[in-house]
Design an enzyme around this catalytic site. Structure first.
Site, PDB file in Angstrom:
ATOM      1  N   HIS A  43       0.825  -1.256   0.041  1.00  0.00           N
ATOM      2  CA  HIS A  43       0.068  -0.029   0.023  1.00  0.00           C
ATOM      3  C   HIS A  43       0.966   1.376  -0.092  1.00  0.00           C
ATOM      4  CE1 HIS A  43      -3.875   1.922   1.669  1.00  0.00           C
ATOM      5  NE2 HIS A  43      -3.180   2.628   0.944  1.00  0.00           N
ATOM      6  N   GLU A  70      -2.596  -1.503  -3.132  1.00  0.00           N
ATOM      7  CA  GLU A  70      -3.662  -0.905  -2.492  1.00  0.00           C
ATOM      8  C   GLU A  70      -3.413   0.694  -2.575  1.00  0.00           C
ATOM      9  OE1 GLU A  70      -5.208  -4.015   0.796  1.00  0.00           O
ATOM     10  OE2 GLU A  70      -4.099  -2.273   1.522  1.00  0.00           O
ATOM     11  N   HIS A 190      -8.010  -5.785   7.457  1.00  0.00           N
ATOM     12  CA  HIS A 190      -7.754  -4.622   8.457  1.00  0.00           C
ATOM     13  C   HIS A 190      -7.898  -5.274   9.732  1.00  0.00           C
ATOM     14  CE1 HIS A 190      -6.582  -0.393   8.879  1.00  0.00           C
ATOM     15  NE2 HIS A 190      -7.103  -0.717  10.123  1.00  0.00           N
TER      16      HIS A 190
END
Length: 238
Positions: A43, A70, A190
């Protein structure tokens, strides 16, 4: 079997803290794949405080499973994805100064923008996923953008599960059922961890992939530190 994509952002954070190349991000990615992971997630953020944009380019050359990138689809991010062409791109609406992702997309308000970005990625044969809260309207909205998958934002579930509130899984189950009915693939991520992952998996029908980084790296340090301490002690004997 649900696939495990390992987020290696924390490895990059540790590397960057000393300004060198230890730990070596590419070697970690290779090892994680060798250990059986089904993919690598990164990410990159605009300030490159952990994953650097060059890391994405380098990982593209060595990842043999699936690379998932991401991020918030600003121009720099879009250009990176089109250059590297990962197996999957996950669109996350994080602010520039966000420590970590903290909300899913409003797929209704941002339908036009998301549709435009997704069309460009799909035209380049890149699977697309949208990071969403467990809200049925947002799942329907994601379908209308022509995304291939959704990624359920699981922080609330993890927090409630840790408190013993197992009913917190209900909206995630309902969203997964709807996504399956709409032919949307279901990913999740997450704060999923060794403590909650089995329960989550058992209650999410059609769960294709989980992306886990912070917990997995933290658990790896703790579960492996005894071995390393003893290795040092053995070398210091005599």
């Amino acid at each position: 079997m649900t696939k495990l994509s390992v987020n290696i952002n924390k490895i990059a954070t540790l590397r960057n803290s000393r300004g060198g190349n230890t730990p070596n991000l590419l070697n970690v990615a290779r090892d994680v794949e060798q250990f059986g992971a089904n993919g690598i997630t990164i990410h990159p953020r605009p300030d490159e405080r952990h994953i650097k944009y060059q890391d994405a380019r380098d990982l593209t050359k060595i990842v043999t499973t699936e690379l998932n990138i991401e991020g918030n689809p600003n121009k720099k991010f879009i250009d990176l994805v089109l250059e590297t062409k990962p197996a999957q791109v996950t669109l996350v609406p994080d602010a520039v100064d966000a420590i970590t992702s903290n909300a899913g997309w409003d797929t209704i308000t941002h339908k036009s923008f998301l549709s435009e970005v997704i069309t460009e990625f799909k035209n380049n044969n890149i699977r697309t996923s949208i990071f969403v809260d467990p809200n049925l309207n947002m799942i329907e909205g994601a379908k209308n953008t022509r995304a291939d998958r959704i990624e359920l934002y699981t922080e609330t579930f993890a927090e409630q599960y840790a408190k013993g509130n197992f009913k917190a899984i209900k909206p995630y189950t309902e969203c997964a059922v709807l996504a399956n009915n709409l032919n949307l693939g279901v990913n999740a991520g997450h704060d999923l961890s060794l403590d909650n992952i089995r329960f989550f998996k058992e209650n999410i029908p059609g769960l294709l992939e989980v992306s886990i980084g912070h917990a997995l790296i933290s658990e790896s340090i703790y579960l492996g530190i005894e071995n390393v301490v003893n290795m040092y002690l053995n070398k210091l004997k005599g």
